[in-house]
Design an enzyme around this catalytic site. Structure first.
Site, PDB file in Angstrom:
ATOM      1  N   SER A  22      68.314  40.385  42.381  1.00 31.05           N
ATOM      2  CA  SER A  22      67.276  39.496  41.876  1.00 31.05           C
ATOM      3  C   SER A  22      66.186  40.340  41.220  1.00 31.05           C
ATOM      4  O   SER A  22      65.750  41.346  41.777  1.00 31.05           O
ATOM      5  CB  SER A  22      66.669  38.666  43.010  1.00 31.05           C
ATOM      6  N   ASN A  76      73.754  38.244  38.419  1.00 27.53           N
ATOM      7  CA  ASN A  76      72.497  37.534  38.639  1.00 27.53           C
ATOM      8  C   ASN A  76      71.835  37.237  37.287  1.00 27.53           C
ATOM      9  O   ASN A  76      72.457  37.392  36.240  1.00 27.53           O
ATOM     10  CB  ASN A  76      71.573  38.383  39.529  1.00 27.53           C
ATOM     11  N   ASN A 114      63.169  39.385  40.847  1.00 28.08           N
ATOM     12  CA  ASN A 114      61.871  38.835  41.239  1.00 28.08           C
ATOM     13  C   ASN A 114      61.330  39.363  42.560  1.00 28.08           C
ATOM     14  O   ASN A 114      60.305  38.874  43.054  1.00 28.08           O
ATOM     15  CB  ASN A 114      61.971  37.309  41.293  1.00 28.08           C
ATOM     16  N   THR A 115      62.010  40.336  43.153  1.00 33.94           N
ATOM     17  CA  THR A 115      61.531  40.997  44.366  1.00 33.94           C
ATOM     18  C   THR A 115      61.349  42.472  44.037  1.00 33.94           C
ATOM     19  O   THR A 115      62.332  43.149  43.701  1.00 33.94           O
ATOM     20  CB  THR A 115      62.529  40.826  45.529  1.00 33.94           C
ATOM     21  N   LYS A 137      76.320  41.168  45.146  1.00 33.45           N
ATOM     22  CA  LYS A 137      75.915  40.518  43.898  1.00 33.45           C
ATOM     23  C   LYS A 137      75.116  41.499  43.049  1.00 33.45           C
ATOM     24  O   LYS A 137      74.091  42.024  43.500  1.00 33.45           O
ATOM     25  CB  LYS A 137      75.097  39.266  44.181  1.00 33.45           C
ATOM     26  N   ASN A 186      63.329  31.788  35.949  1.00 36.76           N
ATOM     27  CA  ASN A 186      62.717  31.596  37.263  1.00 36.76           C
ATOM     28  C   ASN A 186      62.188  32.920  37.792  1.00 36.76           C
ATOM     29  O   ASN A 186      62.726  33.991  37.506  1.00 36.76           O
ATOM     30  CB  ASN A 186      63.716  30.965  38.248  1.00 36.76           C
ATOM     31  N   PHE A 206      62.661  34.799  46.121  1.00 35.69           N
ATOM     32  CA  PHE A 206      63.253  34.618  47.455  1.00 35.69           C
ATOM     33  C   PHE A 206      62.390  33.717  48.341  1.00 35.69           C
ATOM     34  O   PHE A 206      62.111  34.050  49.505  1.00 35.69           O
ATOM     35  CB  PHE A 206      63.464  35.960  48.152  1.00 35.69           C
TER      36      PHE A 206
END
Length: 435
Positions: A253, A322, A255-256, A291, A151, A155
């Site tokens: 994450s 994560n 993805n940021t 996390k 994925n 966010f």
């Protein structure tokens, strides 16, 4: 003439029988399917329900699953959790140590539905201060051959206000607008046996929206374009401090842009100092967890351990971990090279090793929540013995459905009993004691 009349009567009777069969057979099939879904039949979910979901795109199926859980169209846990699974972590009582990881219910829509299926705790989010769309679609991909998902959601969030209002309504009682009234139907018309899911025998029952019993966590993130990342997290602590049973600072994450840089020692310490100061202002001090990513060097792990051990009553727990940006050579699926984080079975061993390392570095003094590739009781048990007090899962639900939760708990109870443990807490870090 008589013979002709008799023949016509027989034809008419045959037509009626065929008509009745046309009603009864589909109804019986639908009823059987409804019973299997309601009772959480594992094989039926694995072979029929989940493949049906896979007819849709991954993100569409995700949204459908949220709606199903939101309106209680999920199987209810049939038996109480075994006493061996009950545990107490960072001052909270858990009926079982198996939780729903952040990422599934990003906006707090399906909390009680997920408690209904048997999770001991549910973590919503990641929630950002302002609403944001996340990354462009498509942004989530099933890796069926690998029992994994990639994925790059980024966010996507409805923002603090929307999620807060929803959780506040839940705290105060069910939102009337979220209740679906389902009238009773005559047996022959009730092809979907829809009343199986209702919570009452009244003439106008409602699909079950009831406040579930369990521990609620809120996972906090920053907006992609934020000029004050630390401020985004402190605002989140202030906003959700009264509603959440625990709070999570998500800095892992992939993805940021720039988010994982906040795991660096100096930046992490600066962030946590501000977040913890805000947490300590709450009327009721809530546990604060961090996390982290699986893609850490040994030095990274040592630095994180030093920061979280900075002082007593600083950080209350670590979530390990994560998704990973690495691509194991074992991946076979067509989408294996898509940009984003990998979750699911390919992450299992990497996650367990990181749990073991962080338990060692913190000397078992800080609770660890183990996440990554859990799809069986053995997977959960391995993480507990490596040092996790609690475990979370998400990706395995994509392939097994919610009946998986009951099986994991059942298998975990059996494994604890086999090794002579009376409770989960006794098994935590078991591999360290035996080594």
């Amino acid at each position: 003439m008589t013979d002709i009349n008799e023949a016509l009567k027989k034809i008419a009777r045959s037509k009626r029988r065929l008509k009745d069969m046309a009603i009864i057979i589909p109804g019986a099939i639908a009823t059987f399917a409804g019973v299997c879904i309601y009772e959480g039949n594992e094989k039926f979910y694995r072979e029929y329900v989940m493949p049906a979901f896979h007819l849709f795109g991954a993100e569409t199926a995700h949204k459908l699953a949220i709606k199903a859980a939101k309106y209680g169209l999920v199987p209810r846990q049939r038996k109480a959790d075994p006493p061996s699974l009950k545990t107490s972590v960072f001052g909270r009582e858990f009926s079982n140590p198996v939780g729903l990881a952040a990422g599934f219910d990003k906006d707090g829509e399906a909390v009680d539905g997920m408690f209904k299926v048997g999770f001991g705790f549910v973590e919503v989010g990641t929630v950002t201060p302002k609403p944001q769309e996340g990354n462009p679609k498509p942004r989530v991909f099933r890796l069926k051959e690998d029992k994994a998902v990639i994925n790059r959601y980024g966010f996507n969030s409805q923002g603090h206000e929307a999620v807060y209002d929803r959780l506040k309504q839940r705290e105060e009682g069910a939102d009337v607008s979220d209740i679906v009234n389902v009238p009773k139907m005559e047996e022959q018309r009730n092809m979907l046996n829809i009343n199986l899911w209702t919570e009452t025998d009244s003439e106008v029952p409602s699909v079950g929206i009831h406040k579930g019993k369990g521990v609620l966590g809120v996972n906090l993130g920053k907006n992609k374009t934020s000029s004050d990342p630390e401020g985004d997290y402190t605002i989140g602590v202030k906003k959700f401090g009264e509603l959440a049973d625990y709070l999570v600072v998500n800095i892992s994450s992939p993805n940021t842009p720039g988010l994982r840089n906040m795991q660096g020692k100096a930046q992490l310490e600066k962030l946590l100092d501000k977040v913890i100061a805000e947490r300590d202002k709450l009327k009721k001090k809530k546990p604060l967890l961090v996390k982290i990513a699986p893609d850490l060097t040994e030095k990274d792990k040592q630095d994180i351990a030093q920061v979280v051990l900075k002082q007593k009553n600083y950080v209350d727990g670590i979530i390990v971990n994560n998704t990973t940006v690495s691509r194991p050579e074992s991946l076979q699926s067509f989408h294996k090279n898509e940009v984003g984080g990998v979750s699911g079975q390919p992450l299992t061993d990497m996650s367990t090793k990181t749990i073991f390392d962080m338990y060692t570095l913190t000397k078992g003094s800080i609770p660890i929540v183990g996440v990554g590739g859990i799809s069986s009781g053995q997977d959960a048990y391995d993480k507990i013995k490596a040092g996790a007090c609690l475990v979370q899962l998400y990706t395995a639900l994509v392939y097994e459905g919610t009946p998986l939760i009951g099986r994991i708990k059942r298998e975990l109870d059996q494994l604890l009993t086999k090794d002579g443990y009376k409770s989960v807490s006794e098994a935590v870090g078991g591999n360290h004691r035996w080594s």
